[in-house]
Design a protein around this motif. Structure first.
Motif: not given
Length: 267
Positions: A56-62, A143-148, A171-174, A233-239
């Motif tokens: 298990l690794g670290d959670d990018p969202v956390s 890219v560690l995580r991408k959700t749509i 869309i959320e990208i970490i 209609d797309i909103t993208t958050r890139t962290s």
């Protein structure tokens, strides 16, 4: 009496020779066992890496949420204030380090990225070849995580009807910043026995290890209105996390196996 002593000497000599042969045979067997174990370890490149527990690794969202919480003022900010406060721009090295310690992020981090493709095994040579691009659509980050979330309206509606019919996506990208060198592709060759390859059973992932470095974190929100080419209609958050990468491993996460510690990043 004179014949007993030579017989005793001969008997002792015979026993000594027999002991020598027994010890030599035992030593040869022990050496063979050591060589076999060493060959198996070299063959699979697995050293103290097998575990009954998943890797298990670290959670990018956390990690992202901790950074956001550390950079957002206390109180009850409005939605607009919170969005503006997402961009983390440390004013000094001292304050930034304090933020990391407070968020428990001054330690080494490990991120596990699934590998759906880019792994090839040569059964004749017992060689596993790794050639995995982790950049996704943006070559500037790993890219560690991408959700749509939400449906796409492509080929279903026209642009003016997209919102009214509910074709709205978030869309959320970490990702990890790849810096100017843009090294986002993982390369490597691993020698694996057929038994170890079969045990992995296609469960492969890349483990990326490192620690946060200035500017540590940034967040960007982009919005695109529906068009005829993309009637959604797309909103993208890139962290973006700024990480100094120290190691890249190939692992079998569900089986708790480290298959190689010698992978490298390239363009």
């Amino acid at each position: 009496m004179f014949h007993l002593k030579p017989k005793r000497i001969l008997s002792k000599a015979t026993c000594a020779i027999a002991c020598v042969f027994i010890l030599a045979e035992a030593g040869a067997q022990a050496n063979a066992a050591v060589v076999t174990r060493a060959a198996e370890t070299k063959d699979s490149e697995v050293a103290n890496s097998s575990s009954a527990h998943p890797f298990l690794g670290d959670d990018p969202v956390s990690i992202r949420d901790r950074m956001v919480n550390r950079s957002t003022p206390t109180g009850a900010p409005s939605l607009g204030d919170r969005v503006l406060g997402l961009i983390h721009s440390p004013t000094s090295q001292r304050n930034s380090d304090s933020d990391l310690m407070g968020a428990d992020l001054s330690r080494d981090l490990t991120f596990v990225v699934a590998v759906p493709y880019g792994i090839r095994y040569n059964a004749e040579k017992h060689q596993l070849t790794v050639n995995v691009d982790l950049s996704g659509d943006d070559p500037a980050g790993i890219v560690l995580r991408k959700t749509i979330r939400g449906p796409s309206g492509r080929r279903l509606v026209v642009a003016p009807e997209a919102r009214s019919k509910g074709f709205i996506q978030n869309i959320e990208i970490i990702e990890i910043d790849a810096k100017k060198n843009r090294k986002t592709t993982v390369h490597g060759r691993v020698i694996l026995s057929p038994e170890v390859y079969a045990e992995a059973n296609g469960d492969f992932a890349i483990a990326i290890m490192g620690n946060l470095v200035p500017p540590y974190f940034s967040d960007r929100i982009d919005h695109s209105d529906p068009t005829d080419d993309e009637p959604t209609d797309i909103t993208t958050r890139t962290s973006r996390l700024y990480v100094a990468i120290t190691a890249v491993w190939l692992i079998s996460p569900q089986r708790g196996m480290v298959l190689s510690k010698a992978l490298r990043l390239s363009k």
